[in-house]
Design a protein around this motif. Structure first.
Motif, PDB file in Angstrom:
ATOM      1  N   ASP A  71       0.924  -1.444  -0.102  1.00 38.91           N
ATOM      2  CA  ASP A  71      -0.012   0.047   0.008  1.00 38.91           C
ATOM      3  C   ASP A  71       0.885   1.188  -0.060  1.00 38.91           C
ATOM      4  N   ASN A  72       0.155   2.348   0.066  1.00 41.99           N
ATOM      5  CA  ASN A  72       1.010   3.563  -0.107  1.00 41.99           C
ATOM      6  C   ASN A  72       1.980   3.838   1.011  1.00 41.99           C
ATOM      7  N   ASP A  73       1.375   3.367   2.155  1.00 39.19           N
ATOM      8  CA  ASP A  73       2.348   3.523   3.497  1.00 39.19           C
ATOM      9  C   ASP A  73       3.220   2.516   3.982  1.00 39.19           C
ATOM     10  N   LEU A  74       3.510   1.656   2.777  1.00 38.67           N
ATOM     11  CA  LEU A  74       4.543   0.501   3.365  1.00 38.67           C
ATOM     12  C   LEU A  74       5.891   1.042   3.569  1.00 38.67           C
ATOM     13  N   GLU A  75       6.346   2.234   3.175  1.00 45.13           N
ATOM     14  CA  GLU A  75       7.805   2.626   3.660  1.00 45.13           C
ATOM     15  C   GLU A  75       7.776   2.945   5.088  1.00 45.13           C
ATOM     16  N   SER A  76       6.711   3.766   5.467  1.00 41.89           N
ATOM     17  CA  SER A  76       6.608   4.089   6.897  1.00 41.89           C
ATOM     18  C   SER A  76       6.615   2.895   7.867  1.00 41.89           C
ATOM     19  N   LYS A  77       5.789   1.869   7.567  1.00 41.33           N
ATOM     20  CA  LYS A  77       5.260   0.769   8.366  1.00 41.33           C
ATOM     21  C   LYS A  77       6.613  -0.151   8.403  1.00 41.33           C
ATOM     22  N   LEU A  78       7.285  -0.167   7.248  1.00 37.37           N
ATOM     23  CA  LEU A  78       8.588  -0.896   7.430  1.00 37.37           C
ATOM     24  C   LEU A  78       9.649   0.055   8.335  1.00 37.37           C
ATOM     25  N   HIS A  79       9.452   1.068   8.290  1.00 34.93           N
ATOM     26  CA  HIS A  79      10.527   1.999   9.209  1.00 34.93           C
ATOM     27  C   HIS A  79      10.349   1.518  10.592  1.00 34.93           C
ATOM     28  N   PHE A  80       9.032   1.701  10.877  1.00 35.26           N
ATOM     29  CA  PHE A  80       8.277   1.478  12.471  1.00 35.26           C
ATOM     30  C   PHE A  80       8.963   0.315  12.644  1.00 35.26           C
ATOM     31  N   LEU A  81       8.736  -0.823  12.042  1.00 38.07           N
ATOM     32  CA  LEU A  81       9.094  -2.161  12.372  1.00 38.07           C
ATOM     33  C   LEU A  81      10.674  -2.348  12.394  1.00 38.07           C
ATOM     34  N   LYS A  82      11.377  -1.869  11.439  1.00 42.65           N
ATOM     35  CA  LYS A  82      12.906  -1.611  11.330  1.00 42.65           C
ATOM     36  C   LYS A  82      13.422  -1.201  12.798  1.00 42.65           C
ATOM     37  N   GLY A  83      12.784   0.044  13.218  1.00 45.07           N
ATOM     38  CA  GLY A  83      13.491   0.584  14.451  1.00 45.07           C
ATOM     39  C   GLY A  83      12.936  -0.124  15.590  1.00 45.07           C
ATOM     40  N   SER A  84      11.670  -0.598  15.616  1.00 47.15           N
ATOM     41  CA  SER A  84      11.358  -1.755  16.739  1.00 47.15           C
ATOM     42  C   SER A  84      12.055  -2.919  17.110  1.00 47.15           C
ATOM     43  N   ALA A  85      12.435  -3.654  15.726  1.00 47.57           N
ATOM     44  CA  ALA A  85      13.192  -4.825  15.843  1.00 47.57           C
ATOM     45  C   ALA A  85      14.583  -4.381  16.035  1.00 47.57           C
ATOM     46  N   LEU A  86      15.104  -3.290  16.001  1.00 44.83           N
ATOM     47  CA  LEU A  86      16.491  -3.254  16.277  1.00 44.83           C
ATOM     48  C   LEU A  86      16.734  -2.839  17.665  1.00 44.83           C
ATOM     49  N   SER A  87      15.592  -2.044  18.457  1.00 47.97           N
ATOM     50  CA  SER A  87      15.867  -2.010  19.907  1.00 47.97           C
ATOM     51  C   SER A  87      15.634  -3.441  20.566  1.00 47.97           C
ATOM     52  N   LEU A  88      15.326  -4.179  20.226  1.00 51.73           N
ATOM     53  CA  LEU A  88      15.066  -5.587  20.885  1.00 51.73           C
ATOM     54  C   LEU A  88      15.934  -6.665  20.392  1.00 51.73           C
ATOM     55  N   GLY A  89      16.730  -6.347  19.475  1.00 50.08           N
ATOM     56  CA  GLY A  89      17.710  -7.364  18.715  1.00 50.08           C
ATOM     57  C   GLY A  89      17.505  -8.123  17.647  1.00 50.08           C
ATOM     58  N   PHE A  90      16.286  -7.970  17.298  1.00 46.30           N
ATOM     59  CA  PHE A  90      15.778  -8.677  16.079  1.00 46.30           C
ATOM     60  C   PHE A  90      16.514  -8.319  14.899  1.00 46.30           C
ATOM     61  N   GLN A  91      17.703  -8.979  14.810  1.00 48.50           N
ATOM     62  CA  GLN A  91      18.859  -8.331  13.685  1.00 48.50           C
ATOM     63  C   GLN A  91      18.137  -8.656  12.186  1.00 48.50           C
ATOM     64  N   SER A  92      17.808 -10.008  11.972  1.00 54.34           N
ATOM     65  CA  SER A  92      17.478 -10.349  10.422  1.00 54.34           C
ATOM     66  C   SER A  92      16.277  -9.563  10.314  1.00 54.34           C
ATOM     67  N   PHE A  93      15.401  -9.525  10.804  1.00 54.73           N
ATOM     68  CA  PHE A  93      14.056  -8.987  10.773  1.00 54.73           C
ATOM     69  C   PHE A  93      14.242  -7.659  10.521  1.00 54.73           C
ATOM     70  N   SER A  94      15.014  -7.097  11.239  1.00 55.12           N
ATOM     71  CA  SER A  94      15.264  -5.473  10.991  1.00 55.12           C
ATOM     72  C   SER A  94      16.051  -5.098   9.650  1.00 55.12           C
ATOM     73  N   GLU A  95      16.957  -6.015   9.355  1.00 60.98           N
ATOM     74  CA  GLU A  95      17.615  -5.956   8.001  1.00 60.98           C
ATOM     75  C   GLU A  95      16.902  -5.966   6.802  1.00 60.98           C
ATOM     76  N   LEU A  96      15.616  -7.085   6.925  1.00 58.87           N
ATOM     77  CA  LEU A  96      14.847  -7.236   5.858  1.00 58.87           C
ATOM     78  C   LEU A  96      13.876  -5.984   5.925  1.00 58.87           C
ATOM     79  N   CYS A  97      13.435  -5.279   6.974  1.00 57.76           N
ATOM     80  CA  CYS A  97      12.838  -4.334   6.952  1.00 57.76           C
ATOM     81  C   CYS A  97      13.533  -2.968   6.255  1.00 57.76           C
ATOM     82  N   GLN A  98      14.442  -2.758   6.725  1.00 59.64           N
ATOM     83  CA  GLN A  98      15.349  -1.897   6.064  1.00 59.64           C
ATOM     84  C   GLN A  98      15.728  -1.696   4.666  1.00 59.64           C
ATOM     85  N   ALA A  99      15.968  -3.108   4.162  1.00 57.23           N
ATOM     86  CA  ALA A  99      15.865  -3.106   2.705  1.00 57.23           C
ATOM     87  C   ALA A  99      14.492  -3.003   1.989  1.00 57.23           C
TER      88      ALA A  99
END
Length: 137
Positions: free
Chosen positions: A70-98
């Motif tokens: 959808d048109n908000d995908l970038e911001s959703k993935l940004h939120f998930l990336k930051g959340s994942a980084l804060s609690l050590g979800f390394q692989s998930f964060s990297e996929l969200c960043q990409a």
């Protein structure tokens, strides 16, 4: 290594990102980050933070799965990336960043959301199952 290409502001841009296959030596969770967070906030508040994190990210992942591209995908993935980084979800964060970078190039349709969602499910399972042993002591 996969590559996505697209145009941003008239410039051809390439984004390379990994696809993940996890083996025993390829950890999905950065346990040192988890331990650091636990030290920073204290053991007594850590469980509450973990619970809140899982609730918020579960809801965001469910929303992402339901809406898909959808048109908000970038911001959703940004939120998930930051959340994942804060609690050590390394692989998930990297996929969200990409995915976030690819969405920024208006190339949403080439983002493999199923891979991202599957990685979260796997990461969450590993985290919940291994957390007691990793934080014991």
């Amino acid at each position: 290594m996969q590559k996505a290409k697209g145009r941003k502001n008239g410039t051809l841009v390439f984004v390379a990102y990994k696809t993940y296959t996890h083996s025993a030596e390829d950890s999905m969770i950065d346990w040192s980050r988890v331990a650091t967070l636990r030290e920073e906030i204290g053991a007594e508040d850590f469980d509450d933070v973990v619970e809140l994190f899982l609730e918020e990210v579960d809801a965001a992942v469910d929303e992402l799965a339901a809406q898909q591209h959808d048109n908000d995908l970038e911001s959703k993935l940004h939120f998930l990336k930051g959340s994942a980084l804060s609690l050590g979800f390394q692989s998930f964060s990297e996929l969200c960043q990409a995915g976030e970078k690819t969405a920024a190039m208006n190339q949403d349709t080439i983002i493999d959301l199923q891979e991202i969602l599957h990685c979260y499910t796997q990461s969450r399972t590993v985290f919940v199952n291994d957390l007691p042993d990793k934080m014991a002591g």
